[in-house]
Write an enzyme that holds these catalytic residues in place. Structure first.
Site, short mmCIF file in Angstrom:
data_model
loop_
_atom_site.label_atom_id
_atom_site.label_comp_id
_atom_site.label_asym_id
_atom_site.label_seq_id
_atom_site.Cartn_x
_atom_site.Cartn_y
_atom_site.Cartn_z
N HIS A 62 10.64 4.29 -18.74
CA HIS A 62 11.64 4.74 -17.45
C HIS A 62 11.76 3.61 -16.51
O HIS A 62 12.85 3.64 -15.63
CB HIS A 62 10.74 5.97 -16.91
CG HIS A 62 9.39 5.80 -16.28
ND1 HIS A 62 8.26 5.42 -17.10
CD2 HIS A 62 9.12 5.62 -15.03
CE1 HIS A 62 7.34 5.33 -16.30
NE2 HIS A 62 7.66 5.67 -14.93
N ASP A 63 10.63 2.83 -16.14
CA ASP A 63 10.84 2.18 -15.05
C ASP A 63 11.00 0.49 -15.46
O ASP A 63 10.73 -0.51 -14.77
CB ASP A 63 9.70 2.08 -14.12
CG ASP A 63 9.52 2.93 -13.03
OD1 ASP A 63 10.80 3.49 -12.74
OD2 ASP A 63 8.76 3.60 -12.48
N LYS A 118 12.73 -2.41 -13.16
CA LYS A 118 12.21 -2.97 -12.18
C LYS A 118 11.99 -4.51 -12.46
O LYS A 118 11.66 -5.41 -11.38
CB LYS A 118 10.72 -2.30 -11.91
CG LYS A 118 10.80 -0.83 -11.16
CD LYS A 118 9.40 -0.34 -10.65
CE LYS A 118 9.83 1.01 -10.10
NZ LYS A 118 8.65 1.49 -9.52
N HIS A 149 17.14 -0.11 -9.59
CA HIS A 149 16.14 -0.03 -10.95
C HIS A 149 16.88 0.98 -12.01
O HIS A 149 16.49 0.75 -13.13
CB HIS A 149 14.70 -0.05 -10.73
CG HIS A 149 14.09 0.97 -10.83
ND1 HIS A 149 13.98 1.73 -9.40
CD2 HIS A 149 13.35 2.11 -11.51
CE1 HIS A 149 13.33 2.87 -9.51
NE2 HIS A 149 13.01 3.15 -10.68
N HIS A 206 15.68 9.50 -14.22
CA HIS A 206 14.37 10.16 -13.65
C HIS A 206 13.98 10.15 -12.16
O HIS A 206 13.36 10.86 -11.63
CB HIS A 206 13.03 9.21 -14.40
CG HIS A 206 12.95 7.73 -13.78
ND1 HIS A 206 13.90 6.94 -14.06
CD2 HIS A 206 12.07 7.39 -13.10
CE1 HIS A 206 13.28 5.72 -13.45
NE2 HIS A 206 12.41 6.03 -12.91
N HIS A 207 15.10 9.82 -11.49
CA HIS A 207 15.26 9.68 -9.66
C HIS A 207 16.24 10.74 -9.38
O HIS A 207 16.49 10.82 -8.20
CB HIS A 207 15.24 8.30 -9.33
CG HIS A 207 14.07 8.04 -9.17
ND1 HIS A 207 12.82 8.08 -8.68
CD2 HIS A 207 13.55 6.42 -9.88
CE1 HIS A 207 11.89 7.18 -9.00
NE2 HIS A 207 12.60 6.27 -9.71
N ASP A 232 6.41 11.81 -13.72
CA ASP A 232 6.16 10.47 -12.62
C ASP A 232 5.82 10.86 -11.46
O ASP A 232 4.82 10.01 -11.01
CB ASP A 232 7.65 9.90 -12.88
CG ASP A 232 7.73 8.46 -12.37
OD1 ASP A 232 6.61 7.78 -12.45
OD2 ASP A 232 8.58 7.88 -11.78
#
Length: 378
Positions: free
Chosen positions: A213-214, A217, A242, A268-269, A297
């Site tokens: 998911h990240d 970054k 990101h 996801h944000h 998360d």
């Protein structure tokens, strides 16, 4: 950040004398011995004679360039970590640098504080139990556990291999998190998927896809990610990029794992009420895997120590997240998650962090709600 204790050798490779000298001055301290080389060939001569913990190298240099130096250094001295000094790189060159063995990059122009923070973070990580191999082994477990018995793994060996490469590309840079976060989030997602009544195949897919998911970054300045205090508005806007970076990295593969991973990275944000980022979509326009991952998360962010906040108890996290039903979170999925809290508690205990990420006092005003774990302030 506590700082490293062991004396380490650091090699600075830069063809511009002013930058070389600046880096040496910035890193001057009793626990670091700095060496400087004006080009790739001189650097290789040093590497043959001196054991270096870390090498900082420019990319564009006359003669032997930074990318080739990176490859040769890893062949001769694989234990030497390499940080690349570069202008903001394109995504394809970033991935290429990491796959060649770099552990991080720092974007020019940088100040002395950013350089020290990046170098100190890597040197401190070398001293912690398991070091980079510990992180890498955890990452590989995310996609390789039960590989002999998993039908999904047998049918998607190429996808599994590609996923490992992408995971390992970020496993060696300092995010301020530890590998347990990914293991916990993975299993929280599986708990939710099964409790929602999704198929076992869907539960398997989110198990393999959610840890990515990240991944975006890798395109965010590391000093921003490691900043212990409140982010400026400009820094927060940088962090908000990101999801788009991650989606671009994971796009185009067409395989069964990386396509849902792309969706998770991208959304996801997002928030159920449409106030999230990057696209401000809402409700069921947010893919279900993304709505699940958002809950997993944030729950792990709330119950984990970060550089900018202490950990909350599970009970406090449940209280905070419950107040966000229908706003941040899909209320049905959140209800399912909270109804499975004993399974969640067992997972949290099973993958409890055995070592801490960088410490620090809470940054900003995080005491009431943490809808965006990276923001550090509301």
């Amino acid at each position: 950040m506590a700082g490293h204790k062991k004396n380490e050798n650091v090699l600075i490779v830069e063809d511009e004398e002013d930058i070389r000298n600046f880096c040496r001055r910035a890193l001057e301290k009793p626990s670091i011995s700095t060496y400087a080389a004006s080009g790739g060939m001189e650097a290789l001569e040093y590497i043959q004679r001196v054991k270096f913990a870390l090498m900082l190298t420019d990319i564009k240099m006359p003669g032997l360039g930074g990318e080739e130096l990176l490859k040769r250094t890893k062949a001769v001295s694989p234990s030497t970590d390499v940080i690349v000094m570069t202008g903001f790189p394109a995504l394809d060159s970033t991935i290429r640098i990491f796959k060649s063995g770099a552990c991080d990059y720092i974007v020019k122009p940088f100040d002395a504080q950013s350089l020290r923070m990046t170098v100190d973070s890597h040197l401190e990580q070398r001293e912690q139990r398991g070091d980079i191999e510990w992180e890498r082994s955890l990452m590989k477990k995310l996609v390789c556990s039960d590989v002999e018995t998993s039908k999904l793994a047998r049918e998607n060996k190429d996808a599994i291999s590609e996923t490992i490469l992408k995971l390992c590309a970020i496993a060696e840079y300092p995010s301020g998190l530890v590998g347990g976060h990914l293991l916990r989030m993975r299993d929280y997602c599986v708990i939710i998927a099964r409790s929602l009544g999704l198929t076992e195949k869907q539960a398997e897919l989110i198990k393999y896809a959610s840890p990515l998911h990240d991944i975006g970054k890798i395109g965010i300045c590391k000093s921003t990610l490691l900043k212990p205090g409140k982010l400026t508005a400009e820094e927060y806007e940088e962090v908000k990029r990101h999801p788009l970076i991650g989606a671009q990295i994971l796009s185009g593969s067409g395989n069964e794992i990386l396509e849902p991973a792309r969706d998770i990275a991208l959304v996801h944000h997002e928030k159920f009420d449409g106030t999230g980022y990057p696209r401000r979509i809402s409700g069921e326009d947010i893919p279900v895997f993304g709505r699940i991952a958002a809950i997993a998360d944030v729950f792990d962010a709330l119950t984990s120590r970060r550089v900018y906040k202490p950990s909350y108890t599970i009970e406090k996290a449940v209280e905070i997240m419950g107040s966000e039903a229908g706003r941040h979170f899909d209320p049905l999925i959140l209800k399912v998650f909270l109804g499975s809290i004993e399974k969640v508690r067992k997972t949290a205990e099973e993958f409890k962090d055995t070592r801490q990420g960088p410490s620090g006092s809470p940054g900003g005003d995080n005491g009431d709600i943490l809808p965006d774990p990276e923001k550090k302030s509301e």
